[in-house]
Design a protein around this motif. Sequence first.
Motif, PDB file in Angstrom:
ATOM      1  N   TYR A  15       0.815  -1.221   0.000  1.00 56.47           N
ATOM      2  CA  TYR A  15       0.000   0.000   0.000  1.00 56.47           C
ATOM      3  C   TYR A  15       0.848   1.270   0.000  1.00 56.47           C
ATOM      4  N   LEU A  16       2.103   1.156   0.409  1.00 54.93           N
ATOM      5  CA  LEU A  16       2.965   2.332   0.375  1.00 54.93           C
ATOM      6  C   LEU A  16       3.171   2.820  -1.058  1.00 54.93           C
ATOM      7  N   ASN A  17       3.087   1.897  -2.018  1.00 55.30           N
ATOM      8  CA  ASN A  17       3.192   2.302  -3.423  1.00 55.30           C
ATOM      9  C   ASN A  17       2.037   3.203  -3.831  1.00 55.30           C
ATOM     10  N   LEU A  18       0.887   3.044  -3.152  1.00 54.26           N
ATOM     11  CA  LEU A  18      -0.254   3.899  -3.462  1.00 54.26           C
ATOM     12  C   LEU A  18       0.032   5.347  -3.091  1.00 54.26           C
ATOM     13  N   SER A  19       0.742   5.540  -1.968  1.00 51.05           N
ATOM     14  CA  SER A  19       1.075   6.916  -1.573  1.00 51.05           C
ATOM     15  C   SER A  19       2.028   7.558  -2.569  1.00 51.05           C
ATOM     16  N   SER A  20       2.886   6.739  -3.201  1.00 51.83           N
ATOM     17  CA  SER A  20       3.768   7.273  -4.248  1.00 51.83           C
ATOM     18  C   SER A  20       2.966   7.649  -5.485  1.00 51.83           C
ATOM     19  N   ILE A  21       1.977   6.807  -5.835  1.00 51.49           N
ATOM     20  CA  ILE A  21       1.116   7.122  -6.973  1.00 51.49           C
ATOM     21  C   ILE A  21       0.302   8.385  -6.691  1.00 51.49           C
ATOM     22  N   ASN A  22      -0.070   8.560  -5.421  1.00 53.19           N
ATOM     23  CA  ASN A  22      -0.880   9.709  -5.026  1.00 53.19           C
ATOM     24  C   ASN A  22      -0.012  10.909  -4.649  1.00 53.19           C
ATOM     25  N   ALA A  23       1.018  11.137  -5.424  1.00 49.53           N
ATOM     26  CA  ALA A  23       1.925  12.260  -5.152  1.00 49.53           C
ATOM     27  C   ALA A  23       1.167  13.578  -5.211  1.00 49.53           C
ATOM     28  N   GLY A  24       1.377  14.409  -4.207  1.00 49.55           N
ATOM     29  CA  GLY A  24       0.688  15.686  -4.127  1.00 49.55           C
ATOM     30  C   GLY A  24      -0.642  15.602  -3.398  1.00 49.55           C
ATOM     31  N   GLY A  25      -1.097  14.386  -3.110  1.00 47.25           N
ATOM     32  CA  GLY A  25      -2.334  14.198  -2.363  1.00 47.25           C
ATOM     33  C   GLY A  25      -2.061  13.836  -0.910  1.00 47.25           C
ATOM     34  N   ILE A  26      -3.119  13.453  -0.202  1.00 46.69           N
ATOM     35  CA  ILE A  26      -3.007  13.061   1.210  1.00 46.69           C
ATOM     36  C   ILE A  26      -3.360  11.588   1.334  1.00 46.69           C
ATOM     37  N   THR A  27      -2.478  10.824   1.972  1.00 47.39           N
ATOM     38  CA  THR A  27      -2.704   9.398   2.189  1.00 47.39           C
ATOM     39  C   THR A  27      -2.595   9.108   3.682  1.00 47.39           C
ATOM     40  N   LEU A  28      -3.663   8.576   4.257  1.00 47.61           N
ATOM     41  CA  LEU A  28      -3.696   8.231   5.678  1.00 47.61           C
ATOM     42  C   LEU A  28      -3.865   6.726   5.840  1.00 47.61           C
ATOM     43  N   PHE A  29      -3.047   6.143   6.714  1.00 49.35           N
ATOM     44  CA  PHE A  29      -3.160   4.733   7.048  1.00 49.35           C
ATOM     45  C   PHE A  29      -3.610   4.604   8.504  1.00 49.35           C
ATOM     46  N   LEU A  30      -4.594   3.756   8.752  1.00 50.14           N
ATOM     47  CA  LEU A  30      -5.054   3.467  10.106  1.00 50.14           C
ATOM     48  C   LEU A  30      -4.761   1.994  10.391  1.00 50.14           C
ATOM     49  N   GLU A  31      -3.899   1.722  11.354  1.00 48.40           N
ATOM     50  CA  GLU A  31      -3.435   0.353  11.619  1.00 48.40           C
ATOM     51  C   GLU A  31      -3.421   0.069  13.116  1.00 48.40           C
ATOM     52  N   ASP A  32      -3.812  -1.153  13.500  1.00 44.17           N
ATOM     53  CA  ASP A  32      -3.849  -1.520  14.917  1.00 44.17           C
ATOM     54  C   ASP A  32      -2.710  -2.447  15.322  1.00 44.17           C
ATOM     55  N   ASP A  33      -1.887  -2.893  14.372  1.00 48.62           N
ATOM     56  CA  ASP A  33      -0.789  -3.809  14.679  1.00 48.62           C
ATOM     57  C   ASP A  33       0.518  -3.037  14.853  1.00 48.62           C
ATOM     58  N   PRO A  34       1.050  -2.946  16.097  1.00 51.29           N
ATOM     59  CA  PRO A  34       2.292  -2.193  16.321  1.00 51.29           C
ATOM     60  C   PRO A  34       3.472  -2.741  15.520  1.00 51.29           C
ATOM     61  N   TYR A  35       3.486  -4.047  15.280  1.00 50.69           N
ATOM     62  CA  TYR A  35       4.610  -4.625  14.545  1.00 50.69           C
ATOM     63  C   TYR A  35       4.665  -4.105  13.114  1.00 50.69           C
ATOM     64  N   LYS A  36       3.519  -4.061  12.451  1.00 43.74           N
ATOM     65  CA  LYS A  36       3.493  -3.532  11.093  1.00 43.74           C
ATOM     66  C   LYS A  36       3.988  -2.089  11.052  1.00 43.74           C
ATOM     67  N   ILE A  37       3.511  -1.297  12.010  1.00 45.53           N
ATOM     68  CA  ILE A  37       3.884   0.124  12.036  1.00 45.53           C
ATOM     69  C   ILE A  37       5.383   0.281  12.243  1.00 45.53           C
ATOM     70  N   SER A  38       5.950  -0.570  13.103  1.00 43.89           N
ATOM     71  CA  SER A  38       7.378  -0.455  13.397  1.00 43.89           C
ATOM     72  C   SER A  38       8.253  -0.866  12.224  1.00 43.89           C
ATOM     73  N   GLN A  39       7.699  -1.639  11.300  1.00 35.20           N
ATOM     74  CA  GLN A  39       8.487  -2.133  10.175  1.00 35.20           C
ATOM     75  C   GLN A  39       8.430  -1.248   8.939  1.00 35.20           C
ATOM     76  N   ILE A  40       7.555  -0.247   8.955  1.00 40.36           N
ATOM     77  CA  ILE A  40       7.345   0.568   7.748  1.00 40.36           C
ATOM     78  C   ILE A  40       7.714   2.020   8.019  1.00 40.36           C
ATOM     79  N   LYS A  41       8.464   2.602   7.122  1.00 40.92           N
ATOM     80  CA  LYS A  41       8.849   4.008   7.215  1.00 40.92           C
ATOM     81  C   LYS A  41       8.215   4.782   6.062  1.00 40.92           C
ATOM     82  N   VAL A  42       7.763   5.956   6.380  1.00 43.27           N
ATOM     83  CA  VAL A  42       7.097   6.800   5.392  1.00 43.27           C
ATOM     84  C   VAL A  42       7.943   8.037   5.144  1.00 43.27           C
TER      85      VAL A  42
END
Length: 321
Positions: free
Chosen positions: A144-171
């Motif tokens: 899904y991070l590729n979607l934020s690249s496609i949406n350049a100039g727009g706003i992309t919000l992710f809502l996630e409840d798994d701390p492990y996923k969040i800790s593994q991904i950098k934006v």
Amino acid sequence: MPPEGSHSCAPQITPVQFSSSAASGSSPKFGRAARRMKFPGKKLLPVLVFILSSLSILRLLKIAFTAPHSSSPAATLSSSLQQECSSPSECSKVQSNAAGVQSGSRKTSSYATLLTPKEFMLVSNLISRKAPCNLLVFGLQSQYLNLSSINAGGITLFLEDDPYKISQIKVGSNGTRIYKVKYQVPAKKAYNLLKHARGNPACAPNSSLLQQSTCKLALRNLPQEVYQLKWDVVVVDGPIGDSPEAPGRMSTIYTASMLARAGKITDVVVHDVHRTIEKWFSWEFLCEENMVSAKGKFWNFRISGQSNSTRFCSSKTAQIE
């Protein structure tokens, strides 16, 4: 004088000829002997077939019992949707590179549900047509991070409840943000939640603002940004919802439908629609007549703002592109 050859004492061997009556077993003694010689092979043949079949069945049973058990989440959920609802969710914003985050109990299944190429193409093509746009994603994975690249100039919000996923991904993009949320309603409560929504006017599409709603399906404690923006695309791929005790997607699908109706035209894309909850709640709140495309386990609904409507769905037939 030596004896003549014709009167030789050498024994003469006369060939023995069996009569047709003897060969056919006309003699009782010979007939019984013949039956003892011929019939055992015919009697043993079914026994050997039975033994070999039994061994094959035992081997298959052994493989079945020793193989890892993997039952369909939809089959499990459909027999256990029989409970009541509790408080929806609470959340707090987190930095994607936060240190010291412990991995959750679902660490091994964090990336269990990956998109197929055709599923990712459906979403990426949708974002490409609308970019730059406001994109809200319930769920988080590297694809899904590729979607934020496609949406350049727009706003992309992710809502996630798994701390492990969040800790593994950098934006890296300023227009992309990740919020940690907490869902407290397990999937097994879906059935009673659906009954609650059908019989409660507070859950109707023309009800009050989500943050003030008394509907048990409404997510009232999301970041303010979620309620303030008008969303062009909403993707529902979270929470995980893969077992009766795991958080289900009942509230995220309902909330996505309410956010879509607060805008002008919003595409809502729901993943894992082969599962019972995703299918039921999509039909109930996003509606068959609004479905415009489907790929793999994705359904794409196009919702027009209908703030004055008293019902989610009409009786129109779905048009699939």
